[in-house]
Every structure is written in C-alpha cells, then in structure tokens.
Write an enzyme that holds these catalytic residues in place. Structure first.
Site, PDB file in Angstrom:
ATOM      1  N   CYS A 235      43.125  39.867  40.342  1.00  0.00           N
ATOM      2  CA  CYS A 235      43.045  38.551  39.855  1.00  0.00           C
ATOM      3  C   CYS A 235      43.213  37.742  40.848  1.00  0.00           C
ATOM      4  O   CYS A 235      44.325  37.530  41.463  1.00  0.00           O
ATOM      5  CB  CYS A 235      43.829  38.096  38.746  1.00  0.00           C
TER       6      CYS A 235
ATOM      7  N   ASN B 272      43.557  46.128  35.871  1.00  0.00           N
ATOM      8  CA  ASN B 272      43.601  46.373  34.762  1.00  0.00           C
ATOM      9  C   ASN B 272      44.413  47.868  34.488  1.00  0.00           C
ATOM     10  O   ASN B 272      44.255  48.539  35.517  1.00  0.00           O
ATOM     11  CB  ASN B 272      42.309  46.367  33.757  1.00  0.00           C
TER      12      ASN B 272
ATOM     13  N   ASP C 205      35.067  43.616  35.485  1.00  0.00           N
ATOM     14  CA  ASP C 205      36.100  43.170  35.843  1.00  0.00           C
ATOM     15  C   ASP C 205      36.824  43.802  37.118  1.00  0.00           C
ATOM     16  O   ASP C 205      37.776  43.157  37.777  1.00  0.00           O
ATOM     17  CB  ASP C 205      37.022  43.245  34.707  1.00  0.00           C
TER      18      ASP C 205
ATOM     19  N   HIS D 116      44.314  43.202  26.388  1.00  0.00           N
ATOM     20  CA  HIS D 116      43.743  43.339  27.735  1.00  0.00           C
ATOM     21  C   HIS D 116      44.944  43.307  28.725  1.00  0.00           C
ATOM     22  O   HIS D 116      45.271  42.019  29.064  1.00  0.00           O
ATOM     23  CB  HIS D 116      42.661  42.325  28.263  1.00  0.00           C
TER      24      HIS D 116
END
Length: 307
Positions: free
Chosen positions: A239, A248, A15, A206
């Site tokens: 994102c 994150n 990610d 998350h």
C-alpha cells in the site's frame, strides 16, 4: 458456523502488481492470469482501468483482458475509478466492475482529495452503467480495520460505507484491512456489524499481513461465517499510502489453511505454488508466502507433491 466451502478472489495480477516500479511485461501478466484460472481460482482481479499517469503499471489493462484465455465459470474483475475507466472495461469484456471507497475520512481526503460521501457519489454513474450492462458490481472498503492517518476507524463508519455501497447495488462488498493492523477480535466485531446490514454470504475479507495477523483474521472471519476471501499469489503487493504495509495475504497460505480445515476451495495448491515461483522469478523478488516457500522446497527436494 465455519463454512464448508469458500471462494478465493485472486488479486495478485491487479492489487499485487500495481505497485511494482519496473513495468511487468503484458505477456507475463497474461500468463499469470491464465495460470491462476487454470489452477481453479474462480475470480481473478486481472487489471485496472485507471489513468496511466497515476498507475503506469496498469496501463495495459485492455491488452491483458484481450490476451487471456477465458476459462468458463471464472470471473475476470477490473478496478474502475470513473466512467472513462468503465468504458474501457466494458470494451475489454470484463465480467465484474470493482469500485472503491474508504471507511476513514482522513484516508479518503489524503488518497483522493474528497470526502467519503463525495467519493461514493462519484461512483453512482459507474454503478448504474454496470448494472445496466448486466455486469457484476463489487465494492472494496479500504481501511476498515485501521487508518495510517487517523488510527482507529469506528465500526459505525465501516457500517455506514457498507450501507452506501449496498444502495449502489453492489453484488459483493469487501471489508479491507489495507494496512494490516487488524486483529481477530476486531475483525469479528467489524464483520458482525457489517453482516447486520448486508448479506453475510456476499461480504468478503481482504487482509494484508503487515503485522502477521492475516491468517488469524481469516480464521476469525470464518468463525463469523464469511465465505469469500481475497489473496495474492506469492503475497504480492503493498500500500503506497502506508509505510511498512505489506502485500495481501499469500494465496498459497490461505489455501493451505483451508485444506487443513477441510474447507473446499477448488484451488490446486501444487499448481499455485508453481505460479508463486513463476511470478516471483519474473519480477525478481522472493515470494512472501510461507507455505509457498516451504512446499516448493519440499517439492524440489523430491517429496510427494502437495494437494
């Protein structure tokens, strides 16, 4: 109700790196995964078996899984969108298959051009194949605390997707604040509702830190009894579907918080700080971890190592 021990799922190698424009060398990815597992991370999201056309940064997933030194007891996870991806993950000997869906209809349509129900139906063969192969199955629910297109996401919508993922046989379900708009009060509300339909000990938080709320949201989740959290070393990631959305929450910041609360993680913070410095230098970007930067500066100044 705050747990004495938590599991941290490290998502930096997947990610965190997937949105990097410049290709990160396979050897660097392998080294990152190895260092993270040696630092005590029990679960490392290591690669993604998706089409290179859509996510070119993850085109070397098979090579990464083939090159890592597998630490006993560590779960190496991979994201798989379809059966072709699952077959690649199975060949690469992944330990956990990660599927995904949104709690927002608008996000689902914009992101993958189908409804939430249709998106989850697509994962039915992947879920069955995963369980038939004896592998762990995890689902991530994006935009659980807010959507860049429709704004507020009803709690009932999150619960509905949790129930759908539960029906697929998921071992864990991630409640993801994809664009980082969540607040502690909303976090508790959503997690409390989700835990009424899925075991609390198998739910995970998350959180992205776009509005600086990630650590506060994690503390709220701890108060709700959540025992699993996702984090990305050096705060890597973002994102592409939400302007301004940051990565994150940094793993260093999460471990620092847990250490301060006396919560066991099994992660060596001193090693983690060095890893954050390593990957930041490798991709040519400054670390987004506040604790990581502060502790590294302290260490370089000759102070006692962090624990």
């Amino acid at each position: 109700m705050i747990p004495a021990k938590v599991k941290i799922v490290e998502v930096g190698p997947r990610d965190g790196l997937q949105n990097e424009k410049d290709f990160v060398a396979t050897a660097t990815k392998i080294e990152l995964v190895n260092r993270l597992s040696r630092a005590g991370l029990q679960n490392v999201e290591s690669a993604s078996f998706v089409s290179p056309k859509w996510v070119p940064q993850m085109a070397d997933g098979g090579a990464v899984l083939a090159g890592i030194e597998r630490r006993p007891g560590t779960i190496y996870s991979v994201l798989t969108p379809n059966m072709r991806g699952f077959e690649g993950a199975l060949e690469a000997k992944a330990d956990e298959i990660v599927i995904f869906g949104a709690a927002s209809e608008a996000f689902s349509q914009k992101n993958i051009n189908c409804s939430i129900a249709e998106s989850i139906a697509r994962f039915e063969p992947v879920a069955k194949a995963t369980k038939d192969a004896g592998l762990r199955l995890r689902a991530s629910i994006s935009c659980a605390l807010g959507c860049p297109y429709q704004g507020e996401v009803p709690v009932a919508a999150v619960v509905d997707v949790v129930e759908r993922m539960k029906a697929l046989g998921c071992d864990e379900i991630d409640i993801a604040d994809t664009i980082g708009v969540g607040t502690p009060a909303r976090t508790r509300e959503v997690l409390a509702a989700a835990s009424r339909v899925f075991p609390r000990e198998r739910l995970s938080g998350h959180f992205h830190d776009t509005y600086g709320q990630a650590i506060g949201n994690i503390y709220a989740a701890l108060e709700e009894g959540i025992e699993i959290f996702h984090a990305s070393v050096a705060g890597l990631g973002g994102c592409p579907y939400a302007k301004g959305a940051t990565g994150n929450v940094a793993t260093e910041d999460v471990v620092y918080l847990m250490n301060g609360l006396g919560i066991e993680t099994g992660v060596n913070l001193d090693q983690l700080v060095e890893i954050g410095d390593f990957i930041s230098r490798a991709i040519g970007k400054p670390s987004a971890s506040r604790a990581g930067k502060a502790l590294l500066a302290k260490k370089l100044a000759g102070a006692a190592p962090c624990v």
